[in-house]
Scaffold this motif. Sequence first.
Motif, PDB file in Angstrom:
ATOM      1  N   ALA A 292       0.843  -1.212   0.000  1.00  0.00           N
ATOM      2  CA  ALA A 292       0.000   0.000   0.000  1.00  0.00           C
ATOM      3  C   ALA A 292       0.874   1.257   0.000  1.00  0.00           C
ATOM      4  N   VAL A 293       1.930   1.231   0.810  1.00  0.00           N
ATOM      5  CA  VAL A 293       2.841   2.394   0.873  1.00  0.00           C
ATOM      6  C   VAL A 293       3.451   2.668  -0.507  1.00  0.00           C
ATOM      7  N   SER A 294       3.878   1.597  -1.175  1.00  0.00           N
ATOM      8  CA  SER A 294       4.543   1.782  -2.473  1.00  0.00           C
ATOM      9  C   SER A 294       3.556   2.271  -3.534  1.00  0.00           C
ATOM     10  N   ARG A 295       2.321   1.802  -3.469  1.00  0.00           N
ATOM     11  CA  ARG A 295       1.321   2.242  -4.468  1.00  0.00           C
ATOM     12  C   ARG A 295       1.023   3.736  -4.294  1.00  0.00           C
ATOM     13  N   ILE A 296       0.891   4.153  -3.027  1.00  0.00           N
ATOM     14  CA  ILE A 296       0.643   5.583  -2.766  1.00  0.00           C
ATOM     15  C   ILE A 296       1.855   6.405  -3.226  1.00  0.00           C
ATOM     16  N   ALA A 297       3.045   5.875  -2.964  1.00  0.00           N
ATOM     17  CA  ALA A 297       4.269   6.608  -3.359  1.00  0.00           C
ATOM     18  C   ALA A 297       4.284   6.856  -4.867  1.00  0.00           C
ATOM     19  N   LEU A 298       3.996   5.823  -5.646  1.00  0.00           N
ATOM     20  CA  LEU A 298       4.043   5.990  -7.111  1.00  0.00           C
ATOM     21  C   LEU A 298       2.937   6.918  -7.596  1.00  0.00           C
ATOM     22  N   ARG A 299       1.750   6.800  -6.962  1.00  0.00           N
ATOM     23  CA  ARG A 299       0.631   7.674  -7.363  1.00  0.00           C
ATOM     24  C   ARG A 299       0.988   9.146  -7.089  1.00  0.00           C
ATOM     25  N   GLU A 300       1.539   9.397  -5.904  1.00  0.00           N
ATOM     26  CA  GLU A 300       1.853  10.786  -5.534  1.00  0.00           C
ATOM     27  C   GLU A 300       3.058  11.324  -6.302  1.00  0.00           C
ATOM     28  N   LEU A 301       3.971  10.436  -6.666  1.00  0.00           N
ATOM     29  CA  LEU A 301       5.093  10.870  -7.513  1.00  0.00           C
ATOM     30  C   LEU A 301       4.564  11.374  -8.849  1.00  0.00           C
ATOM     31  N   SER A 302       3.583  10.636  -9.399  1.00  0.00           N
ATOM     32  CA  SER A 302       3.037  11.036 -10.705  1.00  0.00           C
ATOM     33  C   SER A 302       2.301  12.377 -10.578  1.00  0.00           C
ATOM     34  N   ARG A 303       1.850  12.725  -9.349  1.00  0.00           N
ATOM     35  CA  ARG A 303       1.209  14.031  -9.123  1.00  0.00           C
ATOM     36  C   ARG A 303       2.229  15.087  -8.731  1.00  0.00           C
ATOM     37  N   LYS A 304       3.487  14.699  -8.725  1.00  0.00           N
ATOM     38  CA  LYS A 304       4.610  15.598  -8.401  1.00  0.00           C
ATOM     39  C   LYS A 304       4.537  16.153  -6.978  1.00  0.00           C
ATOM     40  N   ARG A 305       3.991  15.352  -6.057  1.00  0.00           N
ATOM     41  CA  ARG A 305       3.972  15.770  -4.658  1.00  0.00           C
ATOM     42  C   ARG A 305       5.382  15.619  -4.079  1.00  0.00           C
ATOM     43  N   VAL A 306       5.824  16.615  -3.334  1.00  0.00           N
ATOM     44  CA  VAL A 306       7.192  16.585  -2.798  1.00  0.00           C
ATOM     45  C   VAL A 306       7.256  15.753  -1.513  1.00  0.00           C
ATOM     46  N   VAL A 307       6.356  16.023  -0.571  1.00  0.00           N
ATOM     47  CA  VAL A 307       6.370  15.258   0.692  1.00  0.00           C
ATOM     48  C   VAL A 307       5.186  14.285   0.664  1.00  0.00           C
ATOM     49  N   ILE A 308       5.503  13.002   0.669  1.00  0.00           N
ATOM     50  CA  ILE A 308       4.462  11.976   0.538  1.00  0.00           C
ATOM     51  C   ILE A 308       4.319  11.253   1.879  1.00  0.00           C
ATOM     52  N   VAL A 309       3.178  11.454   2.529  1.00  0.00           N
ATOM     53  CA  VAL A 309       2.888  10.753   3.790  1.00  0.00           C
ATOM     54  C   VAL A 309       1.730   9.799   3.502  1.00  0.00           C
ATOM     55  N   PRO A 310       1.996   8.497   3.417  1.00  0.00           N
ATOM     56  CA  PRO A 310       0.914   7.570   3.082  1.00  0.00           C
ATOM     57  C   PRO A 310      -0.046   7.352   4.260  1.00  0.00           C
ATOM     58  N   GLY A 311      -1.345   7.424   3.986  1.00  0.00           N
ATOM     59  CA  GLY A 311      -2.352   7.127   5.014  1.00  0.00           C
ATOM     60  C   GLY A 311      -2.840   8.377   5.718  1.00  0.00           C
ATOM     61  N   LEU A 312      -4.169   8.467   5.875  1.00  0.00           N
ATOM     62  CA  LEU A 312      -4.788   9.666   6.476  1.00  0.00           C
ATOM     63  C   LEU A 312      -4.358   9.884   7.919  1.00  0.00           C
ATOM     64  N   LEU A 313      -4.301   8.780   8.686  1.00  0.00           N
ATOM     65  CA  LEU A 313      -3.940   8.909  10.099  1.00  0.00           C
ATOM     66  C   LEU A 313      -2.493   9.402  10.230  1.00  0.00           C
ATOM     67  N   ASN A 314      -1.635   8.899   9.375  1.00  0.00           N
ATOM     68  CA  ASN A 314      -0.242   9.355   9.394  1.00  0.00           C
ATOM     69  C   ASN A 314      -0.141  10.832   9.010  1.00  0.00           C
ATOM     70  N   GLN A 315      -0.967  11.243   8.034  1.00  0.00           N
ATOM     71  CA  GLN A 315      -0.971  12.664   7.645  1.00  0.00           C
ATOM     72  C   GLN A 315      -1.427  13.533   8.818  1.00  0.00           C
ATOM     73  N   LEU A 316      -2.425  13.041   9.527  1.00  0.00           N
ATOM     74  CA  LEU A 316      -2.931  13.776  10.689  1.00  0.00           C
ATOM     75  C   LEU A 316      -1.838  13.875  11.763  1.00  0.00           C
ATOM     76  N   ALA A 317      -1.117  12.775  11.959  1.00  0.00           N
ATOM     77  CA  ALA A 317      -0.038  12.762  12.962  1.00  0.00           C
ATOM     78  C   ALA A 317       1.060  13.751  12.578  1.00  0.00           C
ATOM     79  N   ALA A 318       1.429  13.766  11.298  1.00  0.00           N
ATOM     80  CA  ALA A 318       2.498  14.670  10.837  1.00  0.00           C
ATOM     81  C   ALA A 318       2.078  16.125  11.027  1.00  0.00           C
ATOM     82  N   TRP A 319       0.810  16.395  10.795  1.00  0.00           N
ATOM     83  CA  TRP A 319       0.286  17.756  10.894  1.00  0.00           C
ATOM     84  C   TRP A 319       0.140  18.176  12.361  1.00  0.00           C
TER      85      TRP A 319
END
Length: 274
Positions: free
Chosen positions: A218-245
């Motif tokens: 799952a982590v790798s799939r999100i990484a490739l998807r976000e790379l194609s969107r040219k996202r610089v900081v990729i935090v996979p998973g909503l809960l992890n994004q919430l934690a980072a924020w």
Amino acid sequence: MSSSVVMPIAVITGGSAGIGFELACRACENGYRPLLIARHPDALSAAADQLRTRYRIDPLLWSADLADAQERQQLIERLQTIATDIEMAVLCAGIGFGGALHENTWEAEHQVLQVNLVGLVQLSQIFCQWFAQAQRGTLLNVASLAGFQPGPYFANYYASKAYVLHFTEALALEMRPYGVQVSVLCPGTTGTGFHQKAGIDKTELARGLFGIVMTPEAVSRIALRELSRKRVVIVPGLLNQLAAWSVRWVPRSWVRAITGWMNAQPALAAVKNG
Ligand SMILES: NC(=O)c1ccc[n+]([C@@H]2O[C@H](COP(=O)([O-])OP(=O)(O)OC[C@H]3O[C@@H](n4cnc5c(N)ncnc54)[C@H](OP(=O)(O)O)[C@@H]3O)[C@@H](O)[C@H]2O)c1
């Protein structure tokens, strides 16, 4: 798809296991021929067998210890011979040793610095030079959710990932004029052999935030998807994004206390809690 000399190469350090191996799978699915780099030849061969069976792509396998300066230099000289074919570099190899710094050996902590920092910075520089010259390429460095906060009882590892996060974000801007995509992947707890090797498999950290452990796939799939969107900081998973924020808003003393609790070995936590 069959392997061919004209396929662009994706170099993946730490590609023999865990998140790196799954990123190698995604590289195959996206038309790259992976070049896997790790220390143990048996694990590299086993990973290659799986890639051949699944994708009918013959990966390149190079054994190297990224903690060793001489081996890194030899690796770079070898990479130079195929530099024009390399279109993606994923610097995923990473290690850590749990426990209080004063109780760990310097050899172990030095190895963390060599693999997570020195090797990553050295290879990032080389790939950025080649990619800038070619005016194309993708560099994905693997940091961690750990990079957003201090981590008592895993201090050197957390700090190394903060370095990787800030370093890679800076490179992203430097490389933009050359058409080179630079991103940093910051997974939360992911189900690989990492925690056992780090000696932290009994900790709350290994159990994951609210018991959630993502799969490396799952982590790798999100990484490739976000790379194609040219996202610089990729935090996979909503809960992890919430934690980072959230660490930006929670008092720093709470952040230290929570991460210290998550990283402490159960026996240590019991003593601390009386
Ligand atoms: N798993 C998690 O919860 C998690 C969360 C956030 C971030 N991360 C990061 O994600 C990355 C991959 O972790 P993972 O969970 O996939 O770990 P893993 O399953 O332990 O895989 C680590 C990979 O790195 C290689 N490696 C380790 N030391 C090396 C060295 N000195 N030289 C060359 N290769 C070396 C290993 O192969 P050899 O042992 O054969 O060398 C293996 O291929 C790491 O940077 C880690 O910090 C992991």
